[in-house]
Design an enzyme around this catalytic site. Structure first.
Site, PDB file in Angstrom:
ATOM      1  N   ILE A  93       0.667  -1.046   0.092  1.00 34.68           N
ATOM      2  CA  ILE A  93       0.002   0.015  -0.042  1.00 34.68           C
ATOM      3  C   ILE A  93       0.809   1.344  -0.010  1.00 34.68           C
ATOM      4  CG2 ILE A  93      -1.734   1.383   1.312  1.00 34.68           C
ATOM      5  CD1 ILE A  93      -3.080  -1.549   2.183  1.00 34.68           C
ATOM      6  N   ARG A 153      -3.702   1.843  10.511  1.00 28.97           N
ATOM      7  CA  ARG A 153      -4.541   1.297  11.714  1.00 28.97           C
ATOM      8  C   ARG A 153      -4.413   2.451  12.941  1.00 28.97           C
ATOM      9  NH1 ARG A 153      -6.465  -1.895   9.132  1.00 28.97           N
ATOM     10  NH2 ARG A 153      -6.434  -4.357   9.543  1.00 28.97           N
ATOM     11  N   ASP A 196      -8.421   7.941   8.781  1.00 25.73           N
ATOM     12  CA  ASP A 196      -9.608   6.853   8.290  1.00 25.73           C
ATOM     13  C   ASP A 196      -9.715   5.584   9.280  1.00 25.73           C
ATOM     14  OD1 ASP A 196     -11.672   5.666   6.350  1.00 25.73           O
ATOM     15  OD2 ASP A 196      -9.976   4.185   5.999  1.00 25.73           O
ATOM     16  N   GLU A 250     -11.826   1.993  17.527  1.00 24.86           N
ATOM     17  CA  GLU A 250     -12.824   2.434  16.576  1.00 24.86           C
ATOM     18  C   GLU A 250     -13.909   1.412  16.385  1.00 24.86           C
ATOM     19  OE1 GLU A 250     -10.543   2.376  12.938  1.00 24.86           O
ATOM     20  OE2 GLU A 250     -11.508   0.461  12.541  1.00 24.86           O
ATOM     21  N   HIS A 282     -12.987   4.042   8.499  1.00 20.60           N
ATOM     22  CA  HIS A 282     -12.381   3.142   7.973  1.00 20.60           C
ATOM     23  C   HIS A 282     -13.017   2.539   6.756  1.00 20.60           C
ATOM     24  CE1 HIS A 282      -9.520  -0.321   9.529  1.00 20.60           C
ATOM     25  NE2 HIS A 282      -9.461  -0.387   8.025  1.00 20.60           N
ATOM     26  N   THR A 283     -12.946   3.447   5.744  1.00 21.73           N
ATOM     27  CA  THR A 283     -13.446   3.097   4.548  1.00 21.73           C
ATOM     28  C   THR A 283     -12.417   3.091   3.220  1.00 21.73           C
ATOM     29  OG1 THR A 283     -14.527   5.293   4.891  1.00 21.73           O
ATOM     30  CG2 THR A 283     -16.047   3.914   4.018  1.00 21.73           C
ATOM     31  N   ALA A 284     -11.366   3.294   3.481  1.00 22.28           N
ATOM     32  CA  ALA A 284     -10.343   3.540   2.519  1.00 22.28           C
ATOM     33  C   ALA A 284     -10.132   2.393   1.476  1.00 22.28           C
ATOM     34  CB  ALA A 284      -8.844   3.922   2.978  1.00 22.28           C
TER      35      ALA A 284
HETATM   36  C1  COI Z   1      -7.467  -4.185   6.040  1.00 23.85           C
HETATM   37  O1  COI Z   1      -7.736  -4.844   4.849  1.00 23.85           O
HETATM   38  O2  COI Z   1      -6.694  -4.554   6.876  1.00 23.85           O
HETATM   39  C2  COI Z   1      -8.630  -3.076   6.150  1.00 23.85           C
HETATM   40  O3  COI Z   1      -8.134  -2.431   7.106  1.00 23.85           O
HETATM   41  C3  COI Z   1      -9.784  -3.062   5.593  1.00 23.85           C
HETATM   42  C4  COI Z   1     -10.953  -4.001   6.567  1.00 23.85           C
HETATM   43  C5  COI Z   1     -11.887  -3.102   7.481  1.00 23.85           C
HETATM   44  C6  COI Z   1     -11.568  -4.850   5.691  1.00 23.85           C
END
Ligand code: COI
Length: 327
Positions: free
Chosen positions: A153, A231, A255, A260, A292-294
């Protein structure tokens, strides 16, 4: 193979049906989270697919006793699973590496929104205040952006930032030769001192808890912009609030947030928020907070479901599983 998938949202159902058929998997889905009380639902199944709810030693023990042979999480992070317990029970656990463009594009959006003070501009517009006062922004090309963690990422964020012409500093455990022409790999302290924008892309581990706390913030430039789509535990939230109150931190786009889970993904209209830090941060004009929508794109959701099914299939067929994180 018989797979039980927990926390299946309606937007995932179609992908589950398509890929279960494609890979010859007998599928059972549940819309709710796994708990100790409902752990017996796995009776007769071979594999379990979960998302980011807590998977404790006790749940794993019950799953093992019911015949479960592998667990897959439809997320990149696996900090919600007791990996030590899974190891002790000899349960393979795997993650998924869905398209990093989902989080990377969102991160770039957060950087631009924070630099251009878009939250204030939009909020003012909703009360017909179209003034320019206090909303002068900054161009990304003039900024030094510090990226902490350059895995898939972080790397995807860097690739997108290249087009903006900003200077990019990177601190990461495993520097990637391919990025060397576009970035400067620097020690952590130097990144803190030199960056106008700092974006976090590290996993949540015991070592990264409060990676950014008061001491680290003191080393940063005045008015620094902090971005976190990784995170919540990476930032000491109390220190962040104090940094924003003092003006040391110029803006934050988050995010994710510590604690959370009791709040995000819930409709809490007409409820008193149980998370005071969230309420305080949300009230600040220079803090963008999203739940937490990214990750949440059509492409990423498809990958999450497909790779989760595939990783269980690989485990049960004794094939190499590229998503395995333990054992
Ligand atoms: C992850 O893939 O680790 C994320 O943070 C997204 C999750 C909420 C599905």
């Amino acid at each position: 193979m018989k797979l039980l998938a927990y926390n299946v949202r309606t937007d995932e159902s179609m992908f589950f049906q398509t890929f279960a058929e494609q890979y010859g998997v007998e599928l059972h889905t549940l819309p709710y989270s796994p708990t100790l009380e409902n752990a017996g639902k796995t009776e007769g199944c071979d594999a379990v697919s979960v998302v980011t709810t807590s998977i404790t030693k006790e749940i794993l023990e019950k799953w093992k006793a019911s015949g479960i042979r592998c667990v897959s999480t439809r997320s990149v992070g696996f900090d919600h699973i007791d990996i030590e317990a899974a190891d002790a029970l000899d349960i393979p656990v795997s993650t998924v590496n869905y398209t990093p463009a989902s989080v990377a594009e969102y991160t770039v959006m957060l950087i631009l929104m924070a630099l251009r003070k878009v939250k204030t501009i939009i909020m003012r517009g909703s009360v017909q205040d179209y003034s320019l006062t206090s909303v002068r922004g900054r161009e990304l090309r003039t900024c030094t952006v510090g990226i902490i963690g350059a895995g898939r990422i972080g790397e995807a964020v860097i690739q997108r930032l290249r087009g903006f012409g900003c200077e990019i500093l990177v601190h990461t455990l495993k520097p990637n030769e391919a990025l060397a022409p576009f970035v400067s790999y620097v020690p952590f302290e130097k990144l803190l001192q030199k960056s106008d924008v700092i974006s976090l892309h590290a996993p949540a581990t015991a070592e990264t808890k409060h990676l950014i706390g008061q001491k680290e913030m003191e080393k940063m430039k005045d008015g620094v912009v902090l971005i976190n789509a990784a995170r919540g535990t990476l930032i000491d939230t109390q220190a962040l609030i104090e940094g924003l109150e003092s003006g040391k931190i110029g803006a934050a786009a988050l995010d994710v947030l510590e604690n959370e889970k009791k709040v995000f993904y819930k409709d809490l209209k007409y409820k008193v928020l149980s998370n005071r830090e969230l309420a305080l941060l949300q009230s600040m004009p220079n803090v963008i907070l999203t739940p937490h929508t990214a990750f949440y794109t059509e492409e990423a959701v498809s990958d999450m479901v497909e790779y989760s099914i595939l990783s269980c299939k690989y485990e049960l067929e004794g094939r190499d599983n590229p998503w395995r994180v333990n054992g």
